[in-house]
Design a protein around this motif. Structure first.
Motif, PDB file in Angstrom:
ATOM      1  N   HIS A  44       0.848  -1.182   0.000  1.00 38.22           N
ATOM      2  CA  HIS A  44       0.000   0.000   0.000  1.00 38.22           C
ATOM      3  C   HIS A  44       0.888   1.237   0.000  1.00 38.22           C
ATOM      4  O   HIS A  44       1.739   1.398   0.875  1.00 38.22           O
ATOM      5  CB  HIS A  44      -0.893   0.033   1.243  1.00 38.22           C
ATOM      6  N   LEU A  45       0.670   2.132  -0.955  1.00 36.74           N
ATOM      7  CA  LEU A  45       1.416   3.386  -1.001  1.00 36.74           C
ATOM      8  C   LEU A  45       0.890   4.311   0.081  1.00 36.74           C
ATOM      9  O   LEU A  45      -0.306   4.610   0.125  1.00 36.74           O
ATOM     10  CB  LEU A  45       1.245   4.035  -2.381  1.00 36.74           C
ATOM     11  N   ILE A  46       1.781   4.774   0.976  1.00 38.36           N
ATOM     12  CA  ILE A  46       1.339   5.654   2.057  1.00 38.36           C
ATOM     13  C   ILE A  46       1.841   7.086   1.908  1.00 38.36           C
ATOM     14  O   ILE A  46       1.181   8.025   2.350  1.00 38.36           O
ATOM     15  CB  ILE A  46       1.706   5.080   3.447  1.00 38.36           C
ATOM     16  N   HIS A  47       2.998   7.275   1.292  1.00 38.17           N
ATOM     17  CA  HIS A  47       3.518   8.624   1.048  1.00 38.17           C
ATOM     18  C   HIS A  47       4.382   8.621  -0.205  1.00 38.17           C
ATOM     19  O   HIS A  47       4.989   7.610  -0.524  1.00 38.17           O
ATOM     20  CB  HIS A  47       4.384   9.115   2.214  1.00 38.17           C
ATOM     21  N   TYR A  48       4.451   9.795  -0.872  1.00 38.12           N
ATOM     22  CA  TYR A  48       5.413   9.932  -1.945  1.00 38.12           C
ATOM     23  C   TYR A  48       5.844  11.381  -2.065  1.00 38.12           C
ATOM     24  O   TYR A  48       5.204  12.294  -1.533  1.00 38.12           O
ATOM     25  CB  TYR A  48       4.889   9.382  -3.266  1.00 38.12           C
ATOM     26  N   SER A  49       6.942  11.553  -2.795  1.00 42.36           N
ATOM     27  CA  SER A  49       7.525  12.883  -2.957  1.00 42.36           C
ATOM     28  C   SER A  49       8.109  12.988  -4.350  1.00 42.36           C
ATOM     29  O   SER A  49       8.792  12.078  -4.818  1.00 42.36           O
ATOM     30  CB  SER A  49       8.623  13.101  -1.910  1.00 42.36           C
ATOM     31  N   TYR A  50       7.866  14.112  -4.993  1.00 40.90           N
ATOM     32  CA  TYR A  50       8.406  14.328  -6.326  1.00 40.90           C
ATOM     33  C   TYR A  50       9.644  15.223  -6.309  1.00 40.90           C
ATOM     34  O   TYR A  50      10.165  15.579  -7.369  1.00 40.90           O
ATOM     35  CB  TYR A  50       7.341  14.901  -7.253  1.00 40.90           C
ATOM     36  N   GLY A  51      10.068  15.625  -5.106  1.00 41.37           N
ATOM     37  CA  GLY A  51      11.257  16.457  -5.012  1.00 41.37           C
ATOM     38  C   GLY A  51      11.342  17.119  -3.658  1.00 41.37           C
ATOM     39  O   GLY A  51      10.459  16.938  -2.800  1.00 41.37           O
TER      40      GLY A  51
END
Lengths: 113, 112
Positions: A44-51
């Motif tokens: 399960h994806l809980i967080h992401y960041s593009y930069g």
């Protein structure tokens, strides 16, 4: 091949403790992700960041928080751990070239007693 | 929304047997499709991918063909080895998006 590191590898802590799971990558990737893997293996994806200074919540609601102050570093924090947080946490990164290949760390197995 | 459905495991095979792990998907637009593998105690690593219909991804003897008409991306290997024992994840992403949608994973156990 993968230059993405997670620490600690295993963590056993008591309820109510504050913890930070570390994730670092040396590939210069802009994009980084945190996945939670349940005992049934589902991710399960809980967080992401593009930069830098960019963070987004993922598909699964989580009480954890993340920060992205440096490109190579994407720590995840739980302010007050509970037994329901017991899980495997996987960090990943990818470049911005659009080939969509994710590189994963070896994971942190968290157990909250 | 996007979703991926994989056959449930564990899949138990003898060494040198033929492997098929089924994967079907639901997605808007034209997704890219992936198979990732997770060996015991490790993170996931990309096994193969296909980015458009009729593409065949292949790696380490594994292969999968992007079938738009059946919305499938089944993983196959002609002769499995004990070292192939792992969990296999089918995944998709829409072109231009980085977040992957994973299936639930299929455990493969290969005995000598």
């Amino acid at each position: 091949e993968a230059d993405i590191y997670q620490t600690p590898r295993y963590l056993v802590i008591g309820t109510g403790k504050k913890i930070t799971l570390e994730c670092s990558q040396t590939m210069g990737h802009d994009k980084m992700y945190w996945y939670q893997q349940d005992p049934g293996m589902e991710l399960h994806l809980i967080h992401y960041s593009y930069g830098v200074n960019s963070t987004e919540k993922g598909d699964l609601s989580s009480e954890s928080t993340v920060s992205r102050i440096r490109t190579e570093h994407f720590p995840l924090t739980l302010e007050s751990a509970r037994p329901s947080h017991t899980s495997q946490y996987l960090c990943a990164s990818s470049n911005s070239r659009g080939d969509e290949k994710l590189f994963f760390g070896s994971g942190t197995q968290l157990s909250v007693l | 929304g996007n979703s991926v459905t994989q056959m449930e495991g564990p899949v138990t095979l003898s060494e040198e047997a033929f492997l098929t792990i089924n994967c079907t998907y639901t997605a808007t637009g034209y997704p890219s499709l992936f198979w990732y593998v997770q060996y015991p105690g490790e993170g996931l690593q990309l096994l193969l991918k296909a980015t458009k219909a009729d593409d065949k991804g292949s790696n380490k003897g594994f292969e999968a063909t992007y079938r738009k008409e059946t919305t499938s991306f089944h993983l196959e290997k002609g002769s499995v080895q004990v070292s192939d024992s792992a969990v296999y994840f089918c995944a998709l992403t829409r072109t231009g998006y980085s977040t992957l949608t994973f299936g639930k994973g299929t455990m493969l156990l290969v005995s000598p």
